[in-house]
Design a protein around this motif. Structure first.
Motif, PDB file in Angstrom:
ATOM      1  N   TYR A 178       0.886  -1.221   0.054  1.00 38.23           N
ATOM      2  CA  TYR A 178       0.008  -0.071   0.067  1.00 38.23           C
ATOM      3  C   TYR A 178       0.860   1.347  -0.151  1.00 38.23           C
ATOM      4  CZ  TYR A 178      -4.250  -2.800   1.479  1.00 38.23           C
ATOM      5  OH  TYR A 178      -5.275  -3.806   1.540  1.00 38.23           O
ATOM      6  N   VAL A 179       1.880   1.268   0.950  1.00 40.27           N
ATOM      7  CA  VAL A 179       2.784   2.530   1.008  1.00 40.27           C
ATOM      8  C   VAL A 179       3.339   2.738  -0.225  1.00 40.27           C
ATOM      9  CG1 VAL A 179       4.914   3.228   2.142  1.00 40.27           C
ATOM     10  CG2 VAL A 179       3.204   2.071   3.320  1.00 40.27           C
ATOM     11  N   THR A 180       4.192   1.619  -0.919  1.00 41.31           N
ATOM     12  CA  THR A 180       4.852   1.713  -2.298  1.00 41.31           C
ATOM     13  C   THR A 180       3.584   2.270  -3.271  1.00 41.31           C
ATOM     14  OG1 THR A 180       6.144   0.019  -1.623  1.00 41.31           O
ATOM     15  CG2 THR A 180       6.041   0.530  -4.142  1.00 41.31           C
ATOM     16  N   LYS A 181       2.625   1.800  -3.349  1.00 43.10           N
ATOM     17  CA  LYS A 181       1.628   2.184  -4.495  1.00 43.10           C
ATOM     18  C   LYS A 181       1.183   3.747  -4.293  1.00 43.10           C
ATOM     19  CE  LYS A 181      -2.834   0.593  -6.425  1.00 43.10           C
ATOM     20  NZ  LYS A 181      -3.883  -0.507  -6.370  1.00 43.10           N
ATOM     21  N   VAL A 182       0.749   4.151  -3.117  1.00 43.80           N
ATOM     22  CA  VAL A 182       0.559   5.530  -2.942  1.00 43.80           C
ATOM     23  C   VAL A 182       1.737   6.534  -3.293  1.00 43.80           C
ATOM     24  CG1 VAL A 182      -1.488   5.018  -1.442  1.00 43.80           C
ATOM     25  CG2 VAL A 182       0.451   5.774  -0.565  1.00 43.80           C
ATOM     26  N   GLU A 183       2.740   6.072  -2.455  1.00 45.79           N
ATOM     27  CA  GLU A 183       4.133   6.985  -2.772  1.00 45.79           C
ATOM     28  C   GLU A 183       4.471   7.097  -4.214  1.00 45.79           C
ATOM     29  OE1 GLU A 183       6.817   5.843   0.346  1.00 45.79           O
ATOM     30  OE2 GLU A 183       5.716   7.241   1.642  1.00 45.79           O
ATOM     31  N   LYS A 184       4.553   5.929  -4.846  1.00 42.08           N
ATOM     32  CA  LYS A 184       4.848   5.872  -6.376  1.00 42.08           C
ATOM     33  C   LYS A 184       4.053   6.906  -7.126  1.00 42.08           C
ATOM     34  CE  LYS A 184       5.913   1.972  -8.209  1.00 42.08           C
ATOM     35  NZ  LYS A 184       6.012   0.799  -8.709  1.00 42.08           N
ATOM     36  N   LEU A 210      -2.296   8.029   3.541  1.00 42.87           N
ATOM     37  CA  LEU A 210      -2.673   6.552   3.586  1.00 42.87           C
ATOM     38  C   LEU A 210      -3.232   6.381   4.754  1.00 42.87           C
ATOM     39  CD1 LEU A 210      -2.784   3.850   2.421  1.00 42.87           C
ATOM     40  CD2 LEU A 210      -0.289   3.497   3.261  1.00 42.87           C
ATOM     41  N   HIS A 211      -2.697   6.575   5.817  1.00 41.50           N
ATOM     42  CA  HIS A 211      -3.180   6.461   7.194  1.00 41.50           C
ATOM     43  C   HIS A 211      -4.197   7.197   7.505  1.00 41.50           C
ATOM     44  CE1 HIS A 211       1.135   5.573   8.691  1.00 41.50           C
ATOM     45  NE2 HIS A 211       0.973   4.723   8.248  1.00 41.50           N
ATOM     46  N   GLN A 212      -4.577   8.369   6.805  1.00 44.17           N
ATOM     47  CA  GLN A 212      -5.886   9.139   7.015  1.00 44.17           C
ATOM     48  C   GLN A 212      -7.098   7.997   6.632  1.00 44.17           C
ATOM     49  OE1 GLN A 212      -6.130  12.932   5.131  1.00 44.17           O
ATOM     50  NE2 GLN A 212      -8.046  13.461   5.925  1.00 44.17           N
ATOM     51  N   VAL A 213      -6.640   7.560   5.220  1.00 42.51           N
ATOM     52  CA  VAL A 213      -7.652   6.605   4.740  1.00 42.51           C
ATOM     53  C   VAL A 213      -7.928   5.490   5.573  1.00 42.51           C
ATOM     54  CG1 VAL A 213      -8.015   5.339   2.576  1.00 42.51           C
ATOM     55  CG2 VAL A 213      -7.234   7.699   2.241  1.00 42.51           C
ATOM     56  N   ILE A 214      -6.777   4.916   5.858  1.00 45.35           N
ATOM     57  CA  ILE A 214      -7.125   3.659   6.810  1.00 45.35           C
ATOM     58  C   ILE A 214      -7.840   3.838   7.934  1.00 45.35           C
ATOM     59  CG2 ILE A 214      -5.939   2.013   7.937  1.00 45.35           C
ATOM     60  CD1 ILE A 214      -3.617   2.082   5.766  1.00 45.35           C
ATOM     61  N   ALA A 215      -7.356   4.854   8.654  1.00 45.70           N
ATOM     62  CA  ALA A 215      -8.125   5.510   9.923  1.00 45.70           C
ATOM     63  C   ALA A 215      -9.595   6.007   9.611  1.00 45.70           C
ATOM     64  CB  ALA A 215      -7.339   6.765  10.482  1.00 45.70           C
ATOM     65  N   TRP A 216     -10.051   6.463   8.525  1.00 53.19           N
ATOM     66  CA  TRP A 216     -11.316   6.488   8.127  1.00 53.19           C
ATOM     67  C   TRP A 216     -12.203   5.266   8.157  1.00 53.19           C
ATOM     68  CZ3 TRP A 216     -14.555   5.043   4.232  1.00 53.19           C
ATOM     69  CH2 TRP A 216     -15.825   5.578   4.068  1.00 53.19           C
ATOM     70  N   LEU A 217     -11.659   4.233   7.605  1.00 52.71           N
ATOM     71  CA  LEU A 217     -12.098   3.020   7.363  1.00 52.71           C
ATOM     72  C   LEU A 217     -12.296   2.151   8.529  1.00 52.71           C
ATOM     73  CD1 LEU A 217     -13.728   0.940   5.662  1.00 52.71           C
ATOM     74  CD2 LEU A 217     -11.387  -0.023   5.083  1.00 52.71           C
ATOM     75  N   THR A 218     -11.137   2.163   9.341  1.00 58.31           N
ATOM     76  CA  THR A 218     -11.123   1.054  10.570  1.00 58.31           C
ATOM     77  C   THR A 218     -11.017   1.761  12.066  1.00 58.31           C
ATOM     78  OG1 THR A 218      -8.587   1.466  10.517  1.00 58.31           O
ATOM     79  CG2 THR A 218      -9.675  -0.482   8.913  1.00 58.31           C
ATOM     80  N   GLY A 219     -10.895   3.069  12.075  1.00 59.96           N
ATOM     81  CA  GLY A 219     -10.547   3.720  13.279  1.00 59.96           C
ATOM     82  C   GLY A 219      -9.178   3.898  13.874  1.00 59.96           C
ATOM     83  N   ASP A 249      -6.427   2.190  -3.571  1.00 59.79           N
ATOM     84  CA  ASP A 249      -6.361   2.500  -5.203  1.00 59.79           C
ATOM     85  C   ASP A 249      -6.886   3.790  -5.714  1.00 59.79           C
ATOM     86  OD1 ASP A 249      -6.016   1.223  -7.789  1.00 59.79           O
ATOM     87  OD2 ASP A 249      -8.226   1.312  -8.055  1.00 59.79           O
ATOM     88  N   GLU A 250      -8.130   4.223  -4.859  1.00 57.97           N
ATOM     89  CA  GLU A 250      -8.603   5.719  -5.231  1.00 57.97           C
ATOM     90  C   GLU A 250      -7.464   6.843  -4.858  1.00 57.97           C
ATOM     91  OE1 GLU A 250     -12.410   5.962  -3.248  1.00 57.97           O
ATOM     92  OE2 GLU A 250     -13.261   4.618  -4.742  1.00 57.97           O
ATOM     93  N   LEU A 251      -6.753   6.504  -3.687  1.00 60.04           N
ATOM     94  CA  LEU A 251      -5.862   7.550  -3.349  1.00 60.04           C
ATOM     95  C   LEU A 251      -4.688   7.508  -4.194  1.00 60.04           C
ATOM     96  CD1 LEU A 251      -4.724   9.534  -1.025  1.00 60.04           C
ATOM     97  CD2 LEU A 251      -3.795   7.119   0.060  1.00 60.04           C
ATOM     98  N   ALA A 252      -4.227   6.386  -4.786  1.00 57.40           N
ATOM     99  CA  ALA A 252      -3.030   6.387  -5.553  1.00 57.40           C
ATOM    100  C   ALA A 252      -3.448   6.900  -6.919  1.00 57.40           C
ATOM    101  CB  ALA A 252      -2.702   4.750  -6.032  1.00 57.40           C
ATOM    102  N   LYS A 253      -4.787   6.786  -7.336  1.00 61.19           N
ATOM    103  CA  LYS A 253      -5.206   7.339  -8.696  1.00 61.19           C
ATOM    104  C   LYS A 253      -5.477   8.734  -8.489  1.00 61.19           C
ATOM    105  CE  LYS A 253      -6.987   3.033 -10.856  1.00 61.19           C
ATOM    106  NZ  LYS A 253      -8.234   2.314 -10.990  1.00 61.19           N
ATOM    107  N   GLY A 254      -5.132   9.410  -7.294  1.00 60.08           N
ATOM    108  CA  GLY A 254      -5.270  10.831  -7.359  1.00 60.08           C
ATOM    109  C   GLY A 254      -6.553  11.354  -7.131  1.00 60.08           C
ATOM    110  N   ARG A 255      -7.499  10.582  -6.431  1.00 58.62           N
ATOM    111  CA  ARG A 255      -8.794  11.245  -5.984  1.00 58.62           C
ATOM    112  C   ARG A 255      -8.644  11.978  -4.896  1.00 58.62           C
ATOM    113  NH1 ARG A 255     -14.425   7.921  -4.990  1.00 58.62           N
ATOM    114  NH2 ARG A 255     -15.510   9.321  -5.587  1.00 58.62           N
ATOM    115  N   LYS A 256      -9.648  13.093  -4.865  1.00 52.89           N
ATOM    116  CA  LYS A 256      -9.366  14.015  -3.629  1.00 52.89           C
ATOM    117  C   LYS A 256      -9.811  13.250  -2.351  1.00 52.89           C
ATOM    118  CE  LYS A 256     -10.115  18.124  -6.213  1.00 52.89           C
ATOM    119  NZ  LYS A 256     -11.033  19.406  -6.409  1.00 52.89           N
ATOM    120  N   ILE A 257      -9.116  13.390  -1.414  1.00 52.89           N
ATOM    121  CA  ILE A 257      -9.082  12.779   0.016  1.00 52.89           C
ATOM    122  C   ILE A 257     -10.805  13.276   0.399  1.00 52.89           C
ATOM    123  CG2 ILE A 257      -8.737  13.194   2.725  1.00 52.89           C
ATOM    124  CD1 ILE A 257      -6.670  11.465   1.380  1.00 52.89           C
TER     125      ILE A 257
END
Length: 122
Positions: A23-29, A37-46, A106-114
């Motif tokens: 996940y880290v590699t995908k979004v940073e690339k 990434l952590h914001q997205v994971i926190a939103w889904l999982t807490g 995937d959405e984060l990596a594709k540039g979708r707005k947070i």
């Protein structure tokens, strides 16, 4: 959509620590940050960053990971295809939760707005 029992068992036994670096590699690339990434994971999982690091250190399986999570009630708003599956049609809860996470990354990596990734009731 039903997945196979073997498919579901594979997700249950896969460790978060094995997938997290991907996940880290995908979004940073794609120019996104670890904080996003952590914001997205926190939103889904807490889970906050300390929680994630503890789960990685424990080598928690996805079954353990999602059992400990507080799934965002708006996660049901996650729609679309990931790896050929419509996430909203996956019948097995754990497999659906893993695919939700995959879809958000995937959405984060594709540039979708947070703001769009962190769905709110519409």
């Amino acid at each position: 959509m039903n997945t196979t029992p073997e498919h579901d068992a594979r997700f249950a036994n896969m460790t978060f620590s094995a997938v997290y670096p991907l996940y880290v590699t995908k979004v940073e690339k794609k120019g996104r940050s670890l904080d996003e990434l952590h914001q997205v994971i926190a939103w889904l999982t807490g889970f906050n960053e300390a929680d994630l690091q503890a789960l990685i250190k424990q080598k928690a399986t996805f079954q353990q990971f999602f059992a400990a999570a507080s799934i965002n009630p708006n996660a049901q708003l996650i729609r679309g295809l990931i790896c050929g599956y419509r996430v909203e049609e996956i019948a097995t809860p754990l497999t659906q939760q893993v695919r939700w996470l995959d879809k958000l990354v995937d959405e984060l990596a594709k540039g979708r707005k947070i703001e769009k990734i962190l769905r709110s009731a519409e």
